[in-house]
Design a protein around this motif. Structure first.
Motif, PDB file in Angstrom:
ATOM      1  N   TYR A   1       0.844  -1.190   0.000  1.00 25.57           N
ATOM      2  CA  TYR A   1       0.000   0.000   0.000  1.00 25.57           C
ATOM      3  C   TYR A   1       0.882   1.244   0.000  1.00 25.57           C
ATOM      4  O   TYR A   1       2.060   1.173   0.360  1.00 25.57           O
ATOM      5  N   PRO A   2       0.309   2.404  -0.364  1.00 30.25           N
ATOM      6  CA  PRO A   2       1.121   3.635  -0.397  1.00 30.25           C
ATOM      7  C   PRO A   2       1.859   3.845   0.921  1.00 30.25           C
ATOM      8  O   PRO A   2       1.234   3.957   1.972  1.00 30.25           O
ATOM      9  N   GLU A   3       3.178   3.879   0.831  1.00 27.14           N
ATOM     10  CA  GLU A   3       4.051   3.829   2.004  1.00 27.14           C
ATOM     11  C   GLU A   3       3.824   4.919   3.024  1.00 27.14           C
ATOM     12  O   GLU A   3       3.953   4.695   4.219  1.00 27.14           O
ATOM     13  N   ASN A   4       3.534   6.112   2.524  1.00 27.12           N
ATOM     14  CA  ASN A   4       3.538   7.265   3.429  1.00 27.12           C
ATOM     15  C   ASN A   4       2.181   7.561   4.052  1.00 27.12           C
ATOM     16  O   ASN A   4       2.025   8.556   4.741  1.00 27.12           O
ATOM     17  N   MET A   5       1.198   6.682   3.771  1.00 29.17           N
ATOM     18  CA  MET A   5      -0.116   6.903   4.354  1.00 29.17           C
ATOM     19  C   MET A   5      -0.306   5.937   5.521  1.00 29.17           C
ATOM     20  O   MET A   5       0.374   4.918   5.617  1.00 29.17           O
TER      21      MET A   5
ATOM     22  N   ASP B   1      -5.849   6.190   7.174  1.00 30.80           N
ATOM     23  CA  ASP B   1      -6.060   6.913   5.905  1.00 30.80           C
ATOM     24  C   ASP B   1      -6.588   5.979   4.832  1.00 30.80           C
ATOM     25  O   ASP B   1      -7.492   6.311   4.068  1.00 30.80           O
ATOM     26  N   LEU B   2      -5.961   4.773   4.757  1.00 33.32           N
ATOM     27  CA  LEU B   2      -6.313   3.814   3.716  1.00 33.32           C
ATOM     28  C   LEU B   2      -7.781   3.393   3.838  1.00 33.32           C
ATOM     29  O   LEU B   2      -8.515   3.367   2.856  1.00 33.32           O
TER      30      LEU B   2
ATOM     31  N   LEU C   1     -10.076   6.190   2.871  1.00 31.74           N
ATOM     32  CA  LEU C   1     -10.122   6.358   1.417  1.00 31.74           C
ATOM     33  C   LEU C   1     -11.090   5.354   0.804  1.00 31.74           C
ATOM     34  O   LEU C   1     -11.997   5.726   0.055  1.00 31.74           O
ATOM     35  N   LEU C   2     -10.889   4.071   1.134  1.00 28.41           N
ATOM     36  CA  LEU C   2     -11.699   3.047   0.485  1.00 28.41           C
ATOM     37  C   LEU C   2     -13.180   3.179   0.856  1.00 28.41           C
ATOM     38  O   LEU C   2     -14.055   2.936   0.025  1.00 28.41           O
TER      39      LEU C   2
ATOM     40  N   SER D   1     -14.637   6.024   1.512  1.00 30.68           N
ATOM     41  CA  SER D   1     -15.199   7.182   0.813  1.00 30.68           C
ATOM     42  C   SER D   1     -15.361   6.928  -0.691  1.00 30.68           C
ATOM     43  O   SER D   1     -16.111   7.625  -1.357  1.00 30.68           O
TER      44      SER D   1
END
Lengths: 235, 255
Positions: free
Chosen positions: A84-88, A92-93, A96-97, A99
């Protein structure tokens, strides 16, 4: 019901799936097995709309895979390797999903989120997580939207014994009313969980049977021994 | 889709690579002005920074982050999203983060040390080159499945546009010096976005003499405005065509 109709997939001139015909009923847990290179992963990717295919059709309750967004809204997927995006952060993940779908919060399935205690580590960055924790995140995401079809690629690989038990319990509990598809090399797990087995070999379906039938035909053997026999018979 | 774009953009902006890129731009472009006695020289130094360094960093980061993000792209593609939405969010967030790095890293020093038309042109040139090279790199990243081969191709592409191409033009001019090849040289230059930017920037910075043959020829043959317009059109084609090809590769790709 998930219906796969004469699915054929080629990579260049190599035929990876050769007119696959399958039906998955609600309430079943199907283990997809086969030797390396038999086309398991490609079959799953086709079902999820990740791979395009030349011939055939896939439909869930008469909703064709071609209606991209609607078809996919019924699916939950747990990848074998999640990155998954490293900096999040984990939080957050999930935000995001959630929303991205218009599903009200009280209709979400947060059971794995709670059982895996993700709440406590939700501010941790995704790039810093251990392999097992990433698997927990992937599993919780797969069940989050109460999907009708749940696809689990090696769901217990990398999980510690406690988490493995939680995961298996979840699969069992959610199997009614859902179509569950699992690939795994840990056959003992499949033996416990699956009601049906699809065995792929040489890019075709060698057989698709219920666990009862399979065991009745080879009395007293475990799934491990049956698969070993099948593979040896091939070689 | 805008939520996804914002999420991915935020991930890029927090990455060490983008932060490092911004800081290096900031340091180098400030140094160019501090250590030279007049802003004109600083701007000329800035041109080299924009023509060589920016395309390299942009290509590498685009490639690395697209290959690195493939697993997450796969997850996104199983969500209730269309491929187009995933494509535009992935490449758009990348492009925007690189533009933000330019705006801060190059824009601030330019504003402080050399405000004016040439500075705006330099920033615009950097921005267009950044968009073009990121587009080209995304095309390579979606076409070449092998990560190592992909990154190597990106590097070769950068080398081809920045060094090899100019070398070949010089060789061409040398070999054909007995013939009237001026128009041909101009046309060949239009095939390379880096050379096009060089031509425009040099025109704007009024240093055409410094860039040798092509710039002077261009002015002589086409006149300033027409020349710049045709170069801008060529740049636009360089921007749109690779992006569209990369979008199509993404739509047809097996993940």
């Amino acid at each position: 019901m998930l219906h796969v109709d004469s699915l054929t997939k080629k990579f260049g001139r190599l035929e990876v799936l050769n007119s696959i015909q399958l039906e998955f009923q609600k309430g079943t847990v199907t283990g997809i097995l086969g030797p390396n290179g038999s086309g398991k992963t490609t079959l799953i990717k086709c079902l999820l709309g990740l791979c395009h295919f030349e011939k055939g059709n896939i439909a869930l309750n008469a909703i064709s895979i071609k209606s991209e967004k609607e078809y996919k809204s019924y699916f939950g997927y747990m990848p074998q390797i999640g990155r998954y995006p490293e900096n999040m952060s984990i939080g957050d993940l999930f935000e995001l999903l959630v929303s991205l779908r218009n599903q009200p919060e009280n209709e979400l399935d947060l059971e794995l989120w709670e059982l895996f205690k993700l709440e406590n580590i939700k501010s941790q960055r995704l790039g810093k997580l251990s392999g097992g924790t990433v698997q927990k995140v992937s599993a919780a995401l797969a069940y989050l939207f109460k999907p009708e079809v749940i696809v689990l690629d090696e769901p217990t690989a990398g999980l510690d014994p406690l988490a493995t038990e939680i995961m298996k319990e979840k699969i069992r509990k959610e199997s009614s009313g859902k179509i569950t598809l699992i690939t795994s090399h840990i056959l003992n797990d499949l033996d416990e969980l699956c009601s049906h087995i699809v065995f792929l070999n040489n890019h075709k379906i060698a057989f698709s049977k219920s666990m009862k039938e399979l065991k009745a035909s080879r009395q007293g053997l475990t799934l491990n021994q049956i698969v070993a026999q099948l593979l040896q018979g091939e070689a | 889709m805008s939520t996804l774009l914002a999420f991915l953009l935020s991930n890029h902006l927090k990455s060490r690579f983008v932060i490092g890129y911004t800081l290096i731009l900031l340091l180098v472009s400030s140094a160019l002005f501090i250590f030279t006695d007049n802003p004109q020289k600083g701007l000329l130094g800035g041109v080299n920074l924009v023509l060589l360094f920016v395309p390299l960093v942009v290509s590498l980061y685009t490639g690395i982050s697209l290959y690195h993000g493939e697993d997450f792209t796969r997850v996104l593609l199983t969500q209730s999203l269309s491929r187009n939405q995933v494509y535009w969010s992935s490449t758009g967030s990348l492009q925007l983060s690189l533009q933000a790095a330019l705006l801060v890293g190059l824009g601030i020093p330019l504003l402080l040390f050399a405000p004016g038309m040439p500075a705006v042109a330099l920033l615009a040139g950097a921005s267009i080159l950044s968009l073009i090279f990121s587009g080209l790199s995304s095309l390579i990243a979606f076409r070449v499945n092998d990560k190592v081969k992909g990154i190597a191709s990106l590097f070769l592409m950068w080398l081809a546009f920045t060094l090899v191409f100019d070398g070949l033009i010089l060789l061409f001019i040398q070999l054909m010096s007995d013939y009237p090849i001026e128009a041909a040289v101009i046309f060949i230059n239009l095939l390379n976005p880096v050379d096009m930017c060089r031509i425009v920037l040099m025109q704007v910075l009024d240093a055409a003499a410094l860039m040798g043959l092509t710039g002077a020829l261009l002015t002589e043959y086409m006149g300033n405005l027409f020349a710049i317009l045709s170069v801008l059109l060529a740049l636009l084609i360089w921007l749109i065509v690779p992006m569209e090809l990369s979008r199509r590769s993404f739509l047809n790709k097996d993940f």
